[in-house]
Design an enzyme around this catalytic site. Sequence first.
Site, PDB file in Angstrom:
ATOM      1  N   CYS A 138       9.460 -14.113   9.552  1.00  0.00           N
ATOM      2  CA  CYS A 138       8.207 -14.350  10.271  1.00  0.00           C
ATOM      3  C   CYS A 138       7.085 -13.542   9.618  1.00  0.00           C
ATOM      4  O   CYS A 138       7.227 -12.339   9.407  1.00  0.00           O
ATOM      5  CB  CYS A 138       8.372 -13.940  11.732  1.00  0.00           C
ATOM      6  SG  CYS A 138       6.848 -14.071  12.695  1.00  0.00           S
ATOM      7  N   CYS A 193       5.864 -10.752  12.345  1.00  0.00           N
ATOM      8  CA  CYS A 193       6.608  -9.568  12.807  1.00  0.00           C
ATOM      9  C   CYS A 193       7.823  -9.248  11.946  1.00  0.00           C
ATOM     10  O   CYS A 193       8.588  -8.352  12.283  1.00  0.00           O
ATOM     11  CB  CYS A 193       7.051  -9.760  14.259  1.00  0.00           C
ATOM     12  SG  CYS A 193       8.408 -10.939  14.439  1.00  0.00           S
ATOM     13  N   CYS A 239       8.724 -17.990  16.882  1.00  0.00           N
ATOM     14  CA  CYS A 239       9.501 -16.782  16.615  1.00  0.00           C
ATOM     15  C   CYS A 239       9.951 -16.162  17.940  1.00  0.00           C
ATOM     16  O   CYS A 239       9.146 -15.971  18.849  1.00  0.00           O
ATOM     17  CB  CYS A 239       8.637 -15.794  15.833  1.00  0.00           C
ATOM     18  SG  CYS A 239       9.402 -14.175  15.641  1.00  0.00           S
ATOM     19  N   CYS A 251       8.065 -12.382  18.294  1.00  0.00           N
ATOM     20  CA  CYS A 251       6.630 -12.200  18.564  1.00  0.00           C
ATOM     21  C   CYS A 251       5.986 -13.421  19.216  1.00  0.00           C
ATOM     22  O   CYS A 251       4.814 -13.376  19.571  1.00  0.00           O
ATOM     23  CB  CYS A 251       5.890 -11.826  17.285  1.00  0.00           C
ATOM     24  SG  CYS A 251       5.685 -13.194  16.114  1.00  0.00           S
ATOM     25  N   CYS A 305      10.725 -28.280  10.831  1.00  0.00           N
ATOM     26  CA  CYS A 305       9.560 -28.504   9.976  1.00  0.00           C
ATOM     27  C   CYS A 305       8.605 -27.332  10.173  1.00  0.00           C
ATOM     28  O   CYS A 305       7.934 -27.232  11.189  1.00  0.00           O
ATOM     29  CB  CYS A 305       8.907 -29.823  10.390  1.00  0.00           C
ATOM     30  SG  CYS A 305       7.548 -30.311   9.319  1.00  0.00           S
TER      31      CYS A 305
HETATM   32 ZN   LIG Z   1       7.538 -13.132  14.678  1.00  0.00          ZN
END
Ligand SMILES: [Zn+2]
Length: 158
Positions: free
Chosen positions: A76, A79, A124, A127, A147
């Site tokens: 990510c 984060c 995610c 976060c 995707c």
């Molecule tokens: Zn994240």
Amino acid sequence: MDRRHFLGGMATGAAALALWQFLPGEAEAAYPYALTDAQWKKKLSPWAYKVLRQEATEHPFTSPLNDEHRAGIFACAGCDQKLFSSRTKFDSGTGWPSFWAPLAGAVGTRRDFSIGYPRTEVHCARCGGHLGHVFDDGPKPTGKRYCMNGVAMAFIPA
Ligand SMILES: [Zn+2]
């Protein structure tokens, strides 16, 4: 809210303090990694902010991660949570980095009606940052096509 009420709320401890941060904004789940909007703006590139925090979609074939074929982990960009392994990446031809499975517990999903028909939004799990959508036209073994917006991720070579 008067001063006494405010201080009383503060005194009830960390739980109240954590809740306080979310009261003025949208009714969003409290994720383990949380920043204020100003902090996100400062931390992220303009496009990463648009995608992760405002659910924009990057233009197809614009992310270098679309053509990233080395072994490694896609994390990510907000984060650093590890999201996808290169072992599940495939070329979907869509112009967006595509995967047939996320790492265990890495992402969350919810229904999204923003363009008039239901899609499954992917974010995610740490976060809450928006990553993309998941569709049911992916390859074996899962049949799923995650995707993803490349700008929402960072690649860590193995
Ligand atoms: Zn994240």
